[in-house]
Enzyme design. Sequence first.
Site, PDB file in Angstrom:
ATOM      1  N   SER A   1       0.831  -1.211   0.000  1.00  0.00           N
ATOM      2  CA  SER A   1       0.000   0.000   0.000  1.00  0.00           C
ATOM      3  C   SER A   1       0.866   1.261   0.000  1.00  0.00           C
ATOM      4  O   SER A   1       0.607   2.199  -0.765  1.00  0.00           O
ATOM      5  CB  SER A   1      -0.990   0.001   1.166  1.00  0.00           C
TER       6      SER A   1
ATOM      7  N   HIS B   1      -1.556  -8.932   1.875  1.00  0.00           N
ATOM      8  CA  HIS B   1      -1.296  -7.668   2.591  1.00  0.00           C
ATOM      9  C   HIS B   1      -2.486  -7.413   3.535  1.00  0.00           C
ATOM     10  O   HIS B   1      -2.766  -8.213   4.423  1.00  0.00           O
ATOM     11  CB  HIS B   1      -1.064  -6.569   1.550  1.00  0.00           C
TER      12      HIS B   1
ATOM     13  N   HIS C   1       6.213 -12.489   7.354  1.00  0.00           N
ATOM     14  CA  HIS C   1       6.382 -11.092   6.942  1.00  0.00           C
ATOM     15  C   HIS C   1       7.493 -10.968   5.911  1.00  0.00           C
ATOM     16  O   HIS C   1       8.442 -11.754   5.923  1.00  0.00           O
ATOM     17  CB  HIS C   1       6.695 -10.201   8.148  1.00  0.00           C
TER      18      HIS C   1
ATOM     19  N   ARG D   1       3.694  -5.109  16.617  1.00  0.00           N
ATOM     20  CA  ARG D   1       2.288  -4.686  16.558  1.00  0.00           C
ATOM     21  C   ARG D   1       1.407  -5.794  17.126  1.00  0.00           C
ATOM     22  O   ARG D   1       0.374  -5.541  17.736  1.00  0.00           O
ATOM     23  CB  ARG D   1       1.899  -4.367  15.103  1.00  0.00           C
TER      24      ARG D   1
ATOM     25  N   ASP E   1      -1.837  -8.922  11.782  1.00  0.00           N
ATOM     26  CA  ASP E   1      -3.201  -9.216  11.361  1.00  0.00           C
ATOM     27  C   ASP E   1      -3.875 -10.360  12.111  1.00  0.00           C
ATOM     28  O   ASP E   1      -5.098 -10.463  12.080  1.00  0.00           O
ATOM     29  CB  ASP E   1      -3.212  -9.502   9.852  1.00  0.00           C
TER      30      ASP E   1
HETATM   31  N1  CMX Z   1       1.789 -19.460   5.349  1.00  0.00           N
HETATM   32  C1  CMX Z   1       2.199 -20.292   4.365  1.00  0.00           C
HETATM   33  N2  CMX Z   1       3.298 -20.080   3.620  1.00  0.00           N
HETATM   34  C2  CMX Z   1       4.023 -18.987   3.896  1.00  0.00           C
HETATM   35  C3  CMX Z   1       3.685 -18.096   4.922  1.00  0.00           C
HETATM   36  C4  CMX Z   1       2.495 -18.352   5.658  1.00  0.00           C
HETATM   37  N3  CMX Z   1       2.044 -17.536   6.621  1.00  0.00           N
HETATM   38  N4  CMX Z   1       4.594 -17.100   4.962  1.00  0.00           N
HETATM   39  C5  CMX Z   1       5.475 -17.341   3.979  1.00  0.00           C
HETATM   40  N5  CMX Z   1       5.125 -18.488   3.335  1.00  0.00           N
HETATM   41  C6  CMX Z   1       5.760 -19.083   2.158  1.00  0.00           C
HETATM   42  C7  CMX Z   1       5.639 -18.121   0.982  1.00  0.00           C
HETATM   43  O1  CMX Z   1       4.362 -18.219   0.374  1.00  0.00           O
HETATM   44  C8  CMX Z   1       6.788 -18.560   0.110  1.00  0.00           C
HETATM   45  O2  CMX Z   1       6.386 -19.758  -0.545  1.00  0.00           O
HETATM   46  P1  CMX Z   1       6.807 -20.040  -2.092  1.00  0.00           P
HETATM   47  O3  CMX Z   1       8.307 -19.946  -2.123  1.00  0.00           O
HETATM   48  O4  CMX Z   1       6.266 -21.400  -2.354  1.00  0.00           O
HETATM   49  O5  CMX Z   1       6.143 -18.962  -2.891  1.00  0.00           O
HETATM   50  C9  CMX Z   1       7.847 -18.942   1.138  1.00  0.00           C
HETATM   51  O6  CMX Z   1       7.152 -19.230   2.363  1.00  0.00           O
HETATM   52  C10 CMX Z   1       8.875 -17.866   1.408  1.00  0.00           C
HETATM   53  O7  CMX Z   1       8.185 -16.699   1.776  1.00  0.00           O
HETATM   54  P2  CMX Z   1       8.884 -15.581   2.704  1.00  0.00           P
HETATM   55  O8  CMX Z   1      10.101 -15.101   1.989  1.00  0.00           O
HETATM   56  O9  CMX Z   1       9.042 -16.091   4.075  1.00  0.00           O
HETATM   57  O10 CMX Z   1       7.743 -14.474   2.749  1.00  0.00           O
HETATM   58  P3  CMX Z   1       7.359 -13.429   1.619  1.00  0.00           P
HETATM   59  O11 CMX Z   1       8.178 -12.214   1.849  1.00  0.00           O
HETATM   60  O12 CMX Z   1       7.390 -14.041   0.278  1.00  0.00           O
HETATM   61  O13 CMX Z   1       5.845 -13.137   1.976  1.00  0.00           O
HETATM   62  C11 CMX Z   1       3.993 -12.638   3.359  1.00  0.00           C
HETATM   63  C12 CMX Z   1       5.483 -12.406   3.106  1.00  0.00           C
HETATM   64  C13 CMX Z   1       3.507 -11.709   4.453  1.00  0.00           C
HETATM   65  C14 CMX Z   1       3.221 -12.321   2.056  1.00  0.00           C
HETATM   66  C15 CMX Z   1       3.798 -14.128   3.764  1.00  0.00           C
HETATM   67  O14 CMX Z   1       4.447 -14.369   4.970  1.00  0.00           O
HETATM   68  C16 CMX Z   1       2.337 -14.518   3.862  1.00  0.00           C
HETATM   69  O15 CMX Z   1       1.736 -14.863   2.844  1.00  0.00           O
HETATM   70  N6  CMX Z   1       1.749 -14.469   5.092  1.00  0.00           N
HETATM   71  C17 CMX Z   1       0.344 -14.752   5.268  1.00  0.00           C
HETATM   72  C18 CMX Z   1      -0.502 -13.574   4.826  1.00  0.00           C
HETATM   73  C19 CMX Z   1      -0.377 -12.427   5.804  1.00  0.00           C
HETATM   74  O16 CMX Z   1      -0.529 -12.586   7.002  1.00  0.00           O
HETATM   75  N7  CMX Z   1      -0.146 -11.240   5.251  1.00  0.00           N
HETATM   76  C20 CMX Z   1      -0.100  -9.980   6.073  1.00  0.00           C
HETATM   77  C21 CMX Z   1       1.312  -9.460   6.259  1.00  0.00           C
HETATM   78  C22 CMX Z   1       1.305  -8.158   7.011  1.00  0.00           C
HETATM   79  C23 CMX Z   1       0.634  -7.069   6.229  1.00  0.00           C
HETATM   80  O17 CMX Z   1       1.124  -6.699   5.161  1.00  0.00           O
HETATM   81  O18 CMX Z   1      -0.426  -6.580   6.661  1.00  0.00           O
END
Ligand code: CMX
Length: 471
Positions: A277, A307, A353, A362, A408
Site C-alpha cells: 500500500s 497484505h 512477513h 504490533r 493481522d
Molecule cells: N503461510 C504459508 N506459507 C508462507 C507463509 C504463511 N504464513 N509465509 C510465507 N510463506 C511461504 C511463501 O508463500 C513462500 O512460498 P513459495 O516460495 O512457495 O512462494 C515462502 O514461504 C517464502 O516466503 P517468505 O520469503 O518467508 O515471505 P514473503 O516475503 O514471500 O511473503 C507474506 C510475506 C507476508 C506475504 C507471507 O508471509 C504470507 O503470505 N503471510 C500470510 C498472509 C499475511 O498474514 N499477510 C499480512 C502481512 C502483514 C501485512 O502486510 O499486513
Amino acid sequence: MGFLRGITALSNLRSRLGQQTTQLGSLRWLQSQSASDLDLRSQLKDQIPEQQERLKKIKSEYGKVQLGNITVDMVLGGMRGITGLLWEPSLVDPEEGIRLRGLTLPECQKLLPAASPGGEPLAEGLLWLLVTGKVPSKEQAVALSKELQSRSAVPDHVYKGIDSLPVTAHPMTQFVTGVMALQVESEFQKAYEQGMPKSKLWEPAYEDCMNLIARVPAVAAYVYRRLYKDGRAIPADKSLDHAANFSHMLGFDDPKMLESVRLFLLVHSDHEGGNVSGHASHVVASALADPYRAYAAAMNGLAGPLHGLATQEALLWVKSIAKEFGEDVTTEKLKEVVWKTLNSGKVVPGFGHGVLRKTDPRFTCQRKFALKHIPDDPIFQLVLKLQEVVPPILTSLGKVKNPWPNVDILSGVPLNHFGLSEDRYYTVLFGVSRSLGVSAQLIWDRALGLPIERPKSVTLDWLEDYCKKSA
Ligand code: CMX
C-alpha cells in the site's frame, strides 16, 4: 480519356483478382490451423510451463549473479533487500520492528497525548508525530482534532456513488469507490491545472491529505452501515476525537471499543514505504497524481490477501476454527487444521512477513491490550494457542523466512469482542488507519520535490543472456 479509362479498368480487374487470390490463400491458411492455434488463451497456456521452468532455472543457477549493486535474486524476488525509497514517517527494522518517527509502539503509547490518562494515543497526536517528527502537546492534538472536524463534511455524491454499487460488492470496493468520488474536490489537481510551481505543490497536497483523513471515516462508516446495519448514517459527534468519532459513526460507543479503535489506528497507521500500500501510493503520487488517487491505489493494494486483506482472512480463519472445533480445541486438532490450510494451497493468515524476522511488535502491543481488556475472550485464547502451534509448522516447511505472528492475526480480535463481528469489513478499518501514514508521506513527497519513480525492468531473454555472459 477513353484510353485512360481502359487502363484504370484493367488495373482494377488485376487488383480484384489479386485480392481474391489472397483471400483464397488466407482461407487455406485458416483451414490448416487448429482451433487452439487461433485462440490467444490456448497459445498462452502452452507457453506458461516453459517460461516458469526458465524462471526457476535462472533463479537457481544465476540467483547470485550481480547486476550492478543488486543480484538476480532481488530482481526476481519482489525487490527484497533493495533500498530504493525515501519514506519519512516510519522505519521497520527486521529484528526490532516498526518505529514511528523513531519511536517504538510502546514509546508512542507512553509519549503521545491520550484521551484519558494512561489510555491509547489520540490519532490526532499520532498524525502530528507522523507529519512533523515531533511529539505534540495535548493542546496541539486537540487543535488538529478541530481542524479535521472542520474538514470532515462529505459531499452527497460520494454516498450516491457508493449506493450505485450492489450491496454484494466487497466493502473495500465500496470504500475505494467513495474515495475516488471524494477526488472530484482535489485541491492538488486544481492547483496543478492552474500552473502552480512544483516547489509549492506540498500546500495543495497538504489540503487534500487533511481533507482525505478527515473524510474517510465517514465514508468507511457509511459502507459499514449500508452493508450490515439499517443503512442510515450516524452523524459525527464533534465532542469526540478522530478515532472515537469513527467508532461512534460505525455505531459503537462503549469506551473500551473506543480504546480498541484508537489502538487499531495506531498499529496499522504506517509500516515504512516498501509494503504494497505504501509503495503503491508513493509511485502513483510520483507522477503528480493527487493524494486521493494515490491513496485509492494504496487501498487497492491493501485489499490483497497477502497484505491488508489478511486482517479479514485471519479473523475468518480463527472464527471458523472456533466454530468447527469449539473454543477449547486441542493442540493436536489445531496442528491438523494448520496442515489442512497449508495442504489446500493457502497461506496461514496472520503469520510471516516480508521484512520482519521476529514476532511483529504490533502483535505484541495488541496482545498486551487484549490481556488487559479481554483476557477471557475465546477467540483471543485461540490466537494465543495458534501463536504456539503455527511457528514450528511453518518452520518445518523449510522455506518460510519468518514463521512468527504478524499484526493481522490479532488486530481484529478486540473489535470483534466489542461487537464489530463482520470479518469482510476489517480491511476497511485497516485502510482508514493507513490514511495517516500514507498521507504524512504524500505531503513530504511534494515538499521534498521527489521525482517521478522509474525503476528499470528487464525481460527474461535479457536476464538469461546477461547471466550467461556473466557466468
Ligand atoms: N503461510 C504459508 N506459507 C508462507 C507463509 C504463511 N504464513 N509465509 C510465507 N510463506 C511461504 C511463501 O508463500 C513462500 O512460498 P513459495 O516460495 O512457495 O512462494 C515462502 O514461504 C517464502 O516466503 P517468505 O520469503 O518467508 O515471505 P514473503 O516475503 O514471500 O511473503 C507474506 C510475506 C507476508 C506475504 C507471507 O508471509 C504470507 O503470505 N503471510 C500470510 C498472509 C499475511 O498474514 N499477510 C499480512 C502481512 C502483514 C501485512 O502486510 O499486513
